[in-house]
Design a protein around this motif. Structure first.
Motif, PDB file in Angstrom:
ATOM      1  N   VAL A 152       0.854  -1.194   0.000  1.00 33.69           N
ATOM      2  CA  VAL A 152       0.000   0.000   0.000  1.00 33.69           C
ATOM      3  C   VAL A 152       0.887   1.240   0.000  1.00 33.69           C
ATOM      4  CG1 VAL A 152      -1.723   1.297   1.298  1.00 33.69           C
ATOM      5  CG2 VAL A 152      -1.853  -1.196   1.202  1.00 33.69           C
ATOM      6  N   GLN A 153       0.545   2.206  -0.839  1.00 33.74           N
ATOM      7  CA  GLN A 153       1.350   3.420  -0.945  1.00 33.74           C
ATOM      8  C   GLN A 153       0.456   4.652  -0.940  1.00 33.74           C
ATOM      9  OE1 GLN A 153       4.666   3.270  -3.901  1.00 33.74           O
ATOM     10  NE2 GLN A 153       3.731   1.347  -4.552  1.00 33.74           N
ATOM     11  N   VAL A 154       1.095   5.802  -0.715  1.00 27.48           N
ATOM     12  CA  VAL A 154       0.446   7.092  -0.932  1.00 27.48           C
ATOM     13  C   VAL A 154       1.375   7.909  -1.820  1.00 27.48           C
ATOM     14  CG1 VAL A 154      -0.793   7.111   1.265  1.00 27.48           C
ATOM     15  CG2 VAL A 154       1.482   8.133   1.128  1.00 27.48           C
ATOM     16  N   ALA A 155       0.800   8.827  -2.562  1.00 22.44           N
ATOM     17  CA  ALA A 155       1.602   9.632  -3.480  1.00 22.44           C
ATOM     18  C   ALA A 155       2.361  10.725  -2.721  1.00 22.44           C
ATOM     19  CB  ALA A 155       0.699  10.265  -4.536  1.00 22.44           C
ATOM     20  N   GLY A 156       3.437  11.176  -3.331  1.00 22.86           N
ATOM     21  CA  GLY A 156       4.114  12.368  -2.842  1.00 22.86           C
ATOM     22  C   GLY A 156       5.231  12.155  -1.851  1.00 22.86           C
ATOM     23  N   LEU A 157       5.636  10.907  -1.615  1.00 25.01           N
ATOM     24  CA  LEU A 157       6.728  10.659  -0.677  1.00 25.01           C
ATOM     25  C   LEU A 157       8.053  10.623  -1.430  1.00 25.01           C
ATOM     26  CD1 LEU A 157       5.196   7.876   1.602  1.00 25.01           C
ATOM     27  CD2 LEU A 157       5.207  10.348   1.964  1.00 25.01           C
ATOM     28  N   GLY A 158       9.003  11.432  -0.987  1.00 27.44           N
ATOM     29  CA  GLY A 158      10.311  11.486  -1.620  1.00 27.44           C
ATOM     30  C   GLY A 158      11.371  10.834  -0.750  1.00 27.44           C
ATOM     31  N   ILE A 159      12.609  10.816  -1.251  1.00 23.95           N
ATOM     32  CA  ILE A 159      13.708  10.188  -0.509  1.00 23.95           C
ATOM     33  C   ILE A 159      13.853  10.800   0.877  1.00 23.95           C
ATOM     34  CG2 ILE A 159      16.197   9.832  -0.456  1.00 23.95           C
ATOM     35  CD1 ILE A 159      16.217   9.635  -3.431  1.00 23.95           C
ATOM     36  N   GLU A 160      13.661  12.116   0.983  1.00 21.66           N
ATOM     37  CA  GLU A 160      13.838  12.796   2.264  1.00 21.66           C
ATOM     38  C   GLU A 160      12.943  12.206   3.345  1.00 21.66           C
ATOM     39  OE1 GLU A 160      13.221  14.218  -0.606  1.00 21.66           O
ATOM     40  OE2 GLU A 160      15.102  15.276  -1.074  1.00 21.66           O
ATOM     41  N   HIS A 161      11.727  11.810   2.986  1.00 24.43           N
ATOM     42  CA  HIS A 161      10.820  11.224   3.970  1.00 24.43           C
ATOM     43  C   HIS A 161      11.418   9.972   4.595  1.00 24.43           C
ATOM     44  CE1 HIS A 161       7.826  13.648   1.717  1.00 24.43           C
ATOM     45  NE2 HIS A 161       7.201  13.699   2.873  1.00 24.43           N
ATOM     46  N   PHE A 162      12.167   9.200   3.811  1.00 22.82           N
ATOM     47  CA  PHE A 162      12.664   7.913   4.290  1.00 22.82           C
ATOM     48  C   PHE A 162      13.974   8.024   5.054  1.00 22.82           C
ATOM     49  CE2 PHE A 162       9.690   6.980   0.932  1.00 22.82           C
ATOM     50  CZ  PHE A 162       8.916   6.008   1.535  1.00 22.82           C
ATOM     51  N   HIS A 163      14.457   9.246   5.222  1.00 18.48           N
ATOM     52  CA  HIS A 163      15.572   9.482   6.127  1.00 18.48           C
ATOM     53  C   HIS A 163      15.069   9.743   7.539  1.00 18.48           C
ATOM     54  CE1 HIS A 163      18.392   9.342   2.928  1.00 18.48           C
ATOM     55  NE2 HIS A 163      18.063  10.491   2.384  1.00 18.48           N
ATOM     56  N   HIS A 164      13.746   9.814   7.703  1.00 20.30           N
ATOM     57  CA  HIS A 164      13.162  10.155   9.002  1.00 20.30           C
ATOM     58  C   HIS A 164      12.001   9.229   9.315  1.00 20.30           C
ATOM     59  CE1 HIS A 164      15.447  13.928   8.869  1.00 20.30           C
ATOM     60  NE2 HIS A 164      15.033  14.047   7.627  1.00 20.30           N
ATOM     61  N   THR A 165      12.183   7.932   9.098  1.00 25.49           N
ATOM     62  CA  THR A 165      11.076   7.000   9.281  1.00 25.49           C
ATOM     63  C   THR A 165      10.727   6.764  10.747  1.00 25.49           C
ATOM     64  OG1 THR A 165      12.617   5.127   9.193  1.00 25.49           O
ATOM     65  CG2 THR A 165      11.524   5.759   7.136  1.00 25.49           C
ATOM     66  N   HIS A 166      11.564   7.234  11.664  1.00 25.74           N
ATOM     67  CA  HIS A 166      11.266   7.036  13.084  1.00 25.74           C
ATOM     68  C   HIS A 166      10.675   8.290  13.715  1.00 25.74           C
ATOM     69  CE1 HIS A 166      13.091   3.097  13.111  1.00 25.74           C
ATOM     70  NE2 HIS A 166      14.136   3.609  12.512  1.00 25.74           N
ATOM     71  N   GLY A 167      10.404   9.282  12.918  1.00 28.16           N
ATOM     72  CA  GLY A 167       9.783  10.497  13.431  1.00 28.16           C
ATOM     73  C   GLY A 167       8.564  10.841  12.601  1.00 28.16           C
ATOM     74  N   THR A 168       7.655  11.584  13.169  1.00 27.85           N
ATOM     75  CA  THR A 168       6.434  11.947  12.463  1.00 27.85           C
ATOM     76  C   THR A 168       6.650  13.254  11.710  1.00 27.85           C
ATOM     77  OG1 THR A 168       5.117  10.887  14.171  1.00 27.85           O
ATOM     78  CG2 THR A 168       3.979  12.406  12.708  1.00 27.85           C
ATOM     79  N   LEU A 169       6.818  13.147  10.402  1.00 30.40           N
ATOM     80  CA  LEU A 169       6.946  14.343   9.587  1.00 30.40           C
ATOM     81  C   LEU A 169       5.580  14.965   9.343  1.00 30.40           C
ATOM     82  CD1 LEU A 169       9.568  13.156   6.945  1.00 30.40           C
ATOM     83  CD2 LEU A 169       9.951  14.410   9.061  1.00 30.40           C
ATOM     84  N   GLU A 170       4.599  14.124   9.105  1.00 28.35           N
ATOM     85  CA  GLU A 170       3.229  14.565   8.898  1.00 28.35           C
ATOM     86  C   GLU A 170       2.314  13.588   9.627  1.00 28.35           C
ATOM     87  OE1 GLU A 170       2.305  15.234   4.741  1.00 28.35           O
ATOM     88  OE2 GLU A 170       4.426  15.589   4.320  1.00 28.35           O
ATOM     89  N   PRO A 171       1.181  14.060  10.122  1.00 23.26           N
ATOM     90  CA  PRO A 171       0.288  13.180  10.875  1.00 23.26           C
ATOM     91  C   PRO A 171      -0.105  11.927  10.084  1.00 23.26           C
ATOM     92  CG  PRO A 171      -0.409  15.459  11.080  1.00 23.26           C
ATOM     93  CD  PRO A 171       0.684  15.443  10.051  1.00 23.26           C
ATOM     94  N   GLY A 172       0.065  10.763  10.702  1.00 25.81           N
ATOM     95  CA  GLY A 172      -0.368   9.515  10.092  1.00 25.81           C
ATOM     96  C   GLY A 172       0.606   8.875   9.123  1.00 25.81           C
ATOM     97  N   LEU A 173       1.736   9.508   8.869  1.00 26.53           N
ATOM     98  CA  LEU A 173       2.659   8.972   7.871  1.00 26.53           C
ATOM     99  C   LEU A 173       3.700   8.015   8.438  1.00 26.53           C
ATOM    100  CD1 LEU A 173       3.597  11.802   5.343  1.00 26.53           C
ATOM    101  CD2 LEU A 173       2.228   9.777   4.958  1.00 26.53           C
TER     102      LEU A 173
END
Length: 205
Positions: A152-173
């Motif tokens: 399952v995926q959502v649109a709009g996730l870039g490499i930067e998001h996956f450098h912070h997978t242990h923190g909440t960048l946006e609610p629910g992500l």
């Protein structure tokens, strides 16, 4: 600094601009592999260390051969290339197999809606037929292939998001990011450890 003794893969990635594509690029770069991102519009791509961008596609075998040239393995994310379009996905797979057959590259990870292979009754007749044709084409080829169920995926996730997978960048992500990151890690493990040749894999994260 890269360890000179580390075996480096050079991965041609079709569907790099998707969320799973971003997760894969982040994981491959973390492990010091190289990525060739195959895109149909160079203007969509921002330069990034370790990632090479190539203009190509899967319209035909010539394009596919051009796209995979110079790589050691190929990852193709079918839902990113032709969402909910089994016939176009089948066309892409046929072009990719034909293109790779002209090269010495044999390793292929193919990501798609392959849940249909185990739960055919939940999917349309067209989806079942196209998935069956894909498997037949792969089995007749000389490729070392692995089929992987698309997460399952959502649109709009870039490499930067996956450098912070242990923190909440946006609610629910956070949970989704971590799940995609684990799928990406499993896929790279599959390549590095030479696992699941000729198999259908579902990563449960």
């Amino acid at each position: 600094m890269k360890n000179a003794e580390t075996y480096a893969l050079k991965i041609a990635l079709f569907g790099a601009l998707s969320s799973l594509g971003s997760a894969l690029m982040a994981e491959l770069l973390k492990r010091q592999h190289e990525v060739i991102a195959i895109v149909d519009d160079l203007n969509q791509w921002a330069p990034r260390p370790g990632v090479h961008c190539k203009h190509a596609g899967l319209d035909d075998a010539d394009q596919a051969e051009q796209g995979v040239a110079g790589s050691s393995a190929v990852i193709c994310l079918l839902p990113a290339l032709a969402p909910d379009d089994p016939r176009t996905q089948l066309h892409h797979v046929r072009a990719l197999i034909d293109g790779m057959s002209r090269t010495t590259i044999r390793r292929l990870l193919l990501v798609g809606d392959f849940d249909v292979l185990e739960h055919a009754d939940k999917h349309s007749e067209q989806h079942r037929e196209c998935a069956g044709h894909m498997v037949d084409l792969l089995q007749r080829s000389t490729l070392q292939w692995t089929l992987i169920n698309a997460p399952v995926q959502v649109a709009g996730l870039g490499i930067e998001h996956f450098h912070h997978t242990h923190g909440t960048l946006e609610p629910g992500l956070t949970e989704l990011l971590q799940r995609l990151a684990r799928v990406a890690a499993g896929m790279v493990d599959t390549l590095e450890l030479k696992l699941h040749y000729g198999e259908h894999v579902n990563f449960v994260c």
